[in-house]
Design an enzyme around this catalytic site. Structure first.
Site, short mmCIF file in Angstrom:
data_model
loop_
_atom_site.label_atom_id
_atom_site.label_comp_id
_atom_site.label_asym_id
_atom_site.label_seq_id
_atom_site.Cartn_x
_atom_site.Cartn_y
_atom_site.Cartn_z
N CYS A 1 0.87 -1.17 -0.07
CA CYS A 1 -0.08 0.07 0.08
C CYS A 1 0.89 1.15 -0.22
O CYS A 1 1.56 1.45 -1.00
CB CYS A 1 -1.00 -0.03 1.18
SG CYS A 1 -0.25 -0.10 2.76
N ARG B 1 -2.35 -0.50 5.68
CA ARG B 1 -3.48 -0.89 5.11
C ARG B 1 -3.31 -2.61 4.41
O ARG B 1 -4.22 -3.14 4.38
CB ARG B 1 -4.08 -0.01 3.98
CG ARG B 1 -4.56 1.25 4.52
CD ARG B 1 -5.00 2.04 3.38
NE ARG B 1 -3.71 2.86 2.75
CZ ARG B 1 -3.77 3.58 1.89
NH1 ARG B 1 -5.14 3.97 1.08
NH2 ARG B 1 -2.73 4.13 1.23
#
Length: 311
Positions: free
Chosen positions: A261, A266
């Site tokens: 990411c 994330r």
């Protein structure tokens, strides 16, 4: 005390012990529900840990009995960009009273982004099966108006000794370049938003960690992390729905996977889903776009044509 009375007390104690064990380990998978957690708050073999992004959130109120981990100081080396060393992480777990037979429940804000990052670090240091995420995290606990506390419960320190890190769970830029240059058959799964992936924006508004270039790693496929959760409460979608979601872009577990990411938080959420729930072979690239997008001389894909500093 009569023999008859003694046997009766032993029978009651045994029943309570079995019942307690059943409650404690009713959720044997990598997720626990809010119901399960509330029923197990007093279980001495369960340690609840909050790993949130927002500073001060834990202090304003947390799951009763929970301890706090600050991701940007406790889980990393603060001088060099690296995850916490074995010695540092071991000292943290000892301070939190976590032993190898402790069931650790991690939860946090932002749909468990950094709680999942914490689960990844726990896994790297050999604690996998007894580390679980609270499905829906802090948000679901709040939505259901479950109890919060502001005091910190003292715990007895443990003497846990950790294994050497499992490096196969972590991808480095050389592993990514091996995929780009077709020396590896691994698939790269970028879980950022479509605007970040295409290069329309370099990063979400307001974030501190940036890359100079926009776009994505050549050959990567895109499944935004948020597609894996239910928008209403942040819980993770059913297994078959997840399997189908990733298979649509060729992520089906037949080849190793690298999740990426912007800084690796994330992507650790998706790492958790793919590795712990679907059982795929996955490494998380925590260097992510802030490393790859800033590295001199590596190829990128930039469909939007955004140029750093341009108008």
């Amino acid at each position: 005390m009569s023999i008859k009375h003694l046997f009766r007390r032993l029978a009651v104690a045994a029943t309570l012990l079995v019942a307690g064990a059943t409650v404690a380990f009713a959720n044997s998978g990598p997720l626990v529900t809010t119901d399960w957690l509330e029923q197990n708050l007093a279980n001495p073999k369960v340690r609840v840990i909050e790993v949130s992004v927002e500073p001060g959130l834990f202090e304003r109120g947390h799951v009763p009995g929970a301890q706090n981990i600050v991701w940007h100081t406790d889980l990393v080396e603060t001088v060099n960009r690296d995850i916490a060393s074995r010695e540092k992480f071991q000292a943290l777990l000892r301070r939190l009273g976590i032993d190898k037979d402790t069931t650790v429940v991690l939860y946090g804000d932002n749909n468990n982004w950094f709680a999942a990052w914490g689960a990844w670090v726990f896994d790297i240091y050999g604690l996998r099966d007894n580390v679980k995420l609270l499905d829906g995290g802090r948000r679901k606990w709040e939505l259901e108006r479950r109890p919060f506390a502001t005091n910190v419960t003292p715990v007895v320190a443990s003497t846990i000794t950790l294994a050497e890190p499992n490096r196969s769970l972590r991808a480095r830029i050389t592993d990514v370049l091996n995929v780009v240059e077709k020396r590896s058959e691994a698939r790269i799964l970028d879980i950022r938003s479509p605007d970040e992936f295409t290069g329309k924006i370099i990063a979400p508004a307001g974030v501190q960690e940036l890359a100079i270039r926009a776009g994505h790693i050549p050959g990567a496929v895109n499944v935004p992390w948020a597609r894996a959760v239910n928008a209403a409460d942040g819980t993770i979608k059913p297994i078959e729905e997840l399997r189908k979601l990733y298979a649509e872009v060729g992520i089906d577990g037949s080849k190793p996977i690298i999740t990426t990411c912007r800084i690796g938080e994330r992507s650790s959420h998706t790492w958790f889903i793919l590795s712990r729930l679907l059982g795929y072979q996955v490494a998380n690239y925590d260097g992510s776009w802030t490393e790859y997008g800033n590295t001199v001389g590596v190829p990128i894909a930039n469909p939007a044509g955004t140029v750093w500093g341009g108008k």
